[in-house]
Design a protein around this motif. Sequence first.
Motif, short mmCIF file in Angstrom:
data_model
loop_
_atom_site.label_atom_id
_atom_site.label_comp_id
_atom_site.label_asym_id
_atom_site.label_seq_id
_atom_site.Cartn_x
_atom_site.Cartn_y
_atom_site.Cartn_z
N PHE A 36 0.85 -1.17 0.00
CA PHE A 36 0.00 0.00 0.00
C PHE A 36 0.90 1.24 0.00
N ARG A 37 0.32 2.35 -0.37
CA ARG A 37 1.06 3.60 -0.27
C ARG A 37 0.13 4.72 0.17
N GLN A 38 0.73 5.71 0.77
CA GLN A 38 -0.04 6.87 1.20
C GLN A 38 0.75 8.13 0.90
N ALA A 39 0.19 8.94 0.04
CA ALA A 39 0.81 10.21 -0.31
C ALA A 39 0.28 11.29 0.63
N PRO A 40 1.01 12.37 0.78
CA PRO A 40 0.56 13.45 1.67
C PRO A 40 -0.82 13.94 1.29
N GLY A 41 -1.72 13.98 2.27
CA GLY A 41 -3.06 14.50 2.04
C GLY A 41 -3.99 13.54 1.33
N LYS A 42 -3.53 12.31 1.08
CA LYS A 42 -4.37 11.35 0.36
C LYS A 42 -4.60 10.12 1.21
N GLU A 43 -5.61 9.36 0.83
CA GLU A 43 -5.90 8.12 1.54
C GLU A 43 -4.91 7.03 1.12
N ARG A 44 -4.77 6.07 2.00
CA ARG A 44 -3.92 4.93 1.69
C ARG A 44 -4.54 4.12 0.56
N GLU A 45 -3.73 3.71 -0.40
CA GLU A 45 -4.24 2.93 -1.53
C GLU A 45 -3.37 1.69 -1.75
N GLY A 46 -4.00 0.63 -2.15
CA GLY A 46 -3.28 -0.58 -2.49
C GLY A 46 -2.72 -0.48 -3.89
N VAL A 47 -1.48 -0.93 -4.06
CA VAL A 47 -0.87 -0.87 -5.39
C VAL A 47 -0.50 -2.24 -5.93
N ALA A 48 -0.19 -3.20 -5.08
CA ALA A 48 0.22 -4.51 -5.57
C ALA A 48 -0.06 -5.57 -4.52
N VAL A 49 -0.47 -6.73 -5.00
CA VAL A 49 -0.77 -7.85 -4.10
C VAL A 49 -0.21 -9.13 -4.68
N SER A 50 0.41 -9.92 -3.82
CA SER A 50 0.85 -11.26 -4.18
C SER A 50 0.10 -12.23 -3.28
N ARG A 51 -0.82 -12.96 -3.84
CA ARG A 51 -1.61 -13.86 -3.02
C ARG A 51 -0.79 -15.09 -2.64
N ARG A 52 -1.11 -15.66 -1.53
CA ARG A 52 -0.41 -16.84 -1.04
C ARG A 52 -0.73 -18.06 -1.89
N SER A 53 0.16 -19.04 -1.76
CA SER A 53 -0.05 -20.34 -2.41
C SER A 53 -0.27 -20.20 -3.91
N GLY A 54 0.51 -19.33 -4.54
CA GLY A 54 0.42 -19.20 -5.98
C GLY A 54 -0.90 -18.65 -6.48
N GLY A 55 -1.53 -17.83 -5.67
CA GLY A 55 -2.83 -17.30 -6.01
C GLY A 55 -2.81 -16.14 -6.98
N GLY A 56 -1.62 -15.77 -7.46
CA GLY A 56 -1.55 -14.74 -8.47
C GLY A 56 -1.12 -13.39 -7.92
N THR A 57 -0.83 -12.49 -8.84
CA THR A 57 -0.44 -11.14 -8.48
C THR A 57 -1.43 -10.16 -9.09
N TYR A 58 -1.62 -9.04 -8.41
CA TYR A 58 -2.60 -8.06 -8.83
C TYR A 58 -2.03 -6.67 -8.64
N TYR A 59 -2.43 -5.77 -9.51
CA TYR A 59 -1.89 -4.41 -9.49
C TYR A 59 -3.01 -3.40 -9.67
N SER A 60 -2.81 -2.25 -9.07
CA SER A 60 -3.73 -1.16 -9.33
C SER A 60 -3.46 -0.62 -10.73
N ASP A 61 -4.44 0.01 -11.31
CA ASP A 61 -4.27 0.57 -12.64
C ASP A 61 -3.16 1.60 -12.70
N SER A 62 -2.94 2.29 -11.60
CA SER A 62 -1.94 3.36 -11.59
C SER A 62 -0.51 2.85 -11.69
#
Length: 124
Positions: A36-62
């Motif tokens: 996750f990341r949080q820029a000044p004055g902004k809400e925390r946002e998820g950017v990348a996920v690696s799921r357990r047990s080979g469940g795949g990777t996911y990314y935010s559009d940004s």
Amino acid sequence: VQLQASGGGSVQPGGSLRLSCTPSGLTLNSYTVAWFRQAPGKEREGVAVSRRSGGGTYYSDSVKGRFTVSRDNAKNTAYLQMNSLKTDDTAVYYCATGTPILSAIWNSQIYHYWGQGTLVTVSS
């Protein structure tokens, strides 16, 4: 349990950084890892996920196509490779672990453990 996030720093636009996330007290392979990341004055946002047990990777559009999340199970460490960095990527980056279902992977409240954050500054 503690997560140690590291690798942040200052870089020019177009540059690259690699963040690391190393836990103590848990085996990372058993958990989904999210960045996750949080820029000044902004809400925390998820950017990348690696799921357990080979469940795949996911990314935010940004960040899709520029960031890559990976794991080294032998080192019990997760990474976020960030390429083609933009000024909008400036933020404090956090790693987190948990066991969310697929529909909840972007919900920060689902994650049990969090790193302390590492600052990434992209500026010319």
